[in-house]
Design a protein around this motif. Structure first.
Motif, PDB file in Angstrom:
ATOM      1  N   GLY A 144       0.816  -1.206   0.000  1.00  0.00           N
ATOM      2  CA  GLY A 144       0.000   0.000   0.000  1.00  0.00           C
ATOM      3  C   GLY A 144       0.849   1.254   0.000  1.00  0.00           C
ATOM      4  O   GLY A 144       1.566   1.527   0.971  1.00  0.00           O
TER       5      GLY A 144
ATOM      6  N   ASP B 218       2.283  -1.657  -4.617  1.00  0.00           N
ATOM      7  CA  ASP B 218       0.933  -1.142  -4.852  1.00  0.00           C
ATOM      8  C   ASP B 218       0.592  -1.326  -6.326  1.00  0.00           C
ATOM      9  O   ASP B 218       1.488  -1.345  -7.179  1.00  0.00           O
TER      10      ASP B 218
ATOM     11  N   THR C   6      -2.936  -0.604   3.492  1.00  0.00           N
ATOM     12  CA  THR C   6      -3.815   0.127   2.581  1.00  0.00           C
ATOM     13  C   THR C   6      -4.964   0.736   3.392  1.00  0.00           C
ATOM     14  O   THR C   6      -5.120   0.462   4.582  1.00  0.00           O
TER      15      THR C   6
ATOM     16  N   ASN D 200      -6.510  -5.539   3.727  1.00  0.00           N
ATOM     17  CA  ASN D 200      -5.349  -5.776   4.594  1.00  0.00           C
ATOM     18  C   ASN D 200      -5.434  -7.145   5.253  1.00  0.00           C
ATOM     19  O   ASN D 200      -4.442  -7.879   5.324  1.00  0.00           O
TER      20      ASN D 200
ATOM     21  N   TRP E 298      -5.435   3.804   9.243  1.00  0.00           N
ATOM     22  CA  TRP E 298      -4.814   4.403   8.066  1.00  0.00           C
ATOM     23  C   TRP E 298      -5.048   5.908   8.036  1.00  0.00           C
ATOM     24  O   TRP E 298      -4.119   6.675   7.762  1.00  0.00           O
TER      25      TRP E 298
END
Length: 623
Positions: free
Chosen positions: A407, A430, A472, A478, A526
């Motif tokens: 990510g 990514d 991510t 994830n 995140w």
């Protein structure tokens, strides 16, 4: 001597798996540890003699175990993997094997003192390396992909070929100097080998079709595959001895190249079974050796033969067979040295020792000693030297354990930079060029592609990376990434960001059963982590010393700081997590994401110095 067969089975299992654990814990070649443990339990201390205790069951158990191990190895033989290596692999398993057979024949006759007939048979068998010895070495040595793939393919392909060549050589010997002069025996052997390949292909296609069309429920797939493997091996082997190995190899390769998702899922089960069988079978074989066999190993003829096989036959066969290919000199040197013999060589040589003795070849009595001398010497020599030699030749991926970040974002870019600063290899992966742009701008190694894609297995070498962080913005993705890579990295080395607090999927009940460990004690999501980075939070390193302890660090750390990882003097990395407490000791480096207070103070101090300097300039001019 142990009287209870059940107790003996338990001890064999404990010794086998215990050897694997010792090899992992102290970074020793597993095959070497298992061989030594088996010798100690068998001929040295006389605790067991499995061949004698198991009686008629001993040979079938060994044969079936070898069949399952070979099938599991052949499940990894996807033709996509050898893209660009087809020519060297083909040369090694054909011309290389033939050259090794011829040179081994000469060495067995002129140095070991065997008759031409016995040397002809045993030299054919000694071209094998095999997955039981190669795959454990490759797991521990962290070779670069090219030499690793060549050694793996050679070990799995040549294993059944070597056993078949030995059978073929025996049939030729019987035809020329034995009582059986009928050419039909040779013809029947070739027909049996062709039938074994066709049977393996049919079994593979049949199982694959049943799985794809839903004729087998999910919970029965692993038992069905295991049963078909045993049936495939047994049918072929009953027709002609050792063709069963060829049959299960063909079955495994067929399934591997059908790219069925169910087979990929079962690989992990098969690997576990293979590891257990390899551990126990090696202990069984070495524990069944007699002291007379061990003493016979020290004959000068046997020692000379083993040295020739190591330093002349193997290197010469590889250099000649790969002449004109794109293999580099270091790759040829490494492949030309690494050729440990394993279970197939031991089991099949025992079979031919008896058959050749019954046929009147008295010199076949030393075959078991000769084979074990070659197996043990190559296992020890190659097991201990592969890591050192690969480093010297620049073919090793050995180094500090790396981190793979899944990510691209501002947070992962800053984290990757912090890992680089403490000399930890790092890669950001990514599927979006846009999300990778910040990492690429910082000069951080990146991979553009879907980490869960099948193509990633062939394009991205994950050997240098022991830890993975799924970072991510999608919690479910994830968790899926971490769950998928459990067999490769281990659950303890897989991390994901804390669940988002935004509205959406409720994954709180799933996080305990799937996914990886949650990064950091406070479990920042995140959104929170990226917001912190946008607001100027920085990754700060703190050295833990005798004068500045971890307790001092905790007393001084900012309340809003988040501890991320610890870099150990051993170069290992330990991430802070909600599930487990990272051990911080003297000599460690703690890296945390902290508010930019110190940076702001430094800026303010700099601005203050500049202001004072400007204030002094008018005074100097007035004077």
């Amino acid at each position: 001597m142990i009287d209870s067969l059940l107790l003996e089975l338990m001890l064999v299992g404990l010794l086998g798996i215990g050897s694997q654990w010792i090899s992992w814990r102290f970074r020793l070649p597993a095959i070497v540890v298992m061989s030594i443990v088996g010798l100690l339990a068998g001929p040295v201390f006389g605790l067991m003699n499995p061949e004698q205790d198991f009686g008629n069951l001993y040979s079938p158990i060994i044969s079936l175990a070898v069949a399952v191990i070979l099938f599991e190895g052949s499940l990894n033989l996807d033709f996509k993997e050898v893209k660009g290596l087809g020519r060297p692999v083909f040369r090694v398993v054909t011309f290389g094997a033939f050259i090794s057979w011829v040179l081994g024949l000469l060495a067995a006759h002129y140095v070991a003192g065997l008759s031409w007939a016995v040397a002809f048979v045993i030299a054919a068998l000694f071209i094998v390396t095999g997955p039981t010895v190669i795959l454990p070495l490759l797991r521990q040595s962290k070779l670069k992909p090219r030499p690793a793939k060549i050694l793996k393919w050679e070990g799995i392909i040549v294993d059944p070929i070597g056993a078949l060549l030995a059978v073929f050589a025996f049939e030729i010997t019987e035809f020329l100097v034995g009582t059986n002069h009928s050419p039909m025996a040779l013809l029947s052997f070739f027909l049996a080998a062709i039938f074994a390949v066709m049977l393996g292909y049919a079994c593979g296609k049949g199982v694959g079709w049943m799985f794809e069309t839903g004729y087998v429920p999910e919970y029965l797939k692993s038992p069905v595959v295991l049963t078909v493997v045993i049936a495939c091996f047994t049918i072929a082997d009953e027709i002609t001895h050792e063709t069963g190995l060829l049959s299960v190899t063909a079955m495994g390769m067929t399934l591997a190249n059908m790219h069925i998702s169910s087979i990929a899922d079962m690989k992990h089960f098969k690997e576990s079974i293979s590891l257990l069988l390899t551990s126990t079978i090696f202990v069984l074989l070495t524990a069944s050796l007699t002291r007379e066999t061990l003493l016979q190993i020290f004959n000068i003829e046997i020692i000379g033969f083993v040295l020739l096989m190591l330093f002349v036959v193997r290197p010469l066969s590889i250099f000649v067979s790969t002449w004109g290919t794109d293999l580099s000199r270091p790759e040829k040197l490494l492949v030309g040295w690494i050729a440990p013999r394993g279970i197939v060589a031991l089991t099949v040589s025992g079979y031919f020792a008896g058959v050749l003795l019954d046929a009147g070849f008295e010199d076949a009595s030393i075959l078991i000693s000769l084979t074990f001398a070659l197996v043990f010497t190559t296992v020890v020599a190659h097991g201990f030297s592969i890591g050192w030699l690969s480093k010297k030749l620049g073919l090793s991926m050995e180094g500090p354990p790396g981190v793979l970040l899944v990510g691209g974002s501002k947070f992962t870019t800053k984290l990757a930079k912090a890992l680089q600063d403490v000399k930890v290899p790092v890669l950001v992966s990514d599927s979006s060029w846009e999300r990778l742009s910040s990492a690429r701008a910082e000069g951080i190694k990146s991979y553009h592609g879907e980490i869960l894609s099948e193509q990633t297995e062939y394009k991205l070498d994950m050997t240098p990376y022991e830890y993975m962080l799924a970072a991510t913005e999608f919690d479910s993705y994830n968790a899926l990434v971490c769950t998928t890579f459990v067999p490769e990295f281990g659950r303890n080395n897989l991390f994901q960001l804390s669940l988002s607090k935004r509205e959406g999927d409720k994954l709180e009940d799933l996080v305990h059963t799937i996914g990886g460990r949650v990064l950091s004690k406070v479990g920042a999501s995140w959104e929170e982590l990226n917001t912190m980075v946008e607001h100027g939070y920085v990754f700060r390193r703190t050295n833990i010393t005798e004068r500045y302890t971890y307790r001092d660090y905790l007393n001084n750390i900012d309340d809003q700081a988040i501890q991320i990882f610890v870099k150990k003097p051993s170069k290992k990395v330990e991430f802070f997590s909600e599930e487990i407490e990272a051990r911080v000791e003297q000599g460690d480096v703690v890296v945390s994401l902290t508010p930019p207070k110190k940076e702001l103070e430094k800026i303010q101090e700099k601005l203050e110095r500049q202001r004072k300097a400007k204030d002094k300039q008018p005074e100097a001019e007035s004077e």
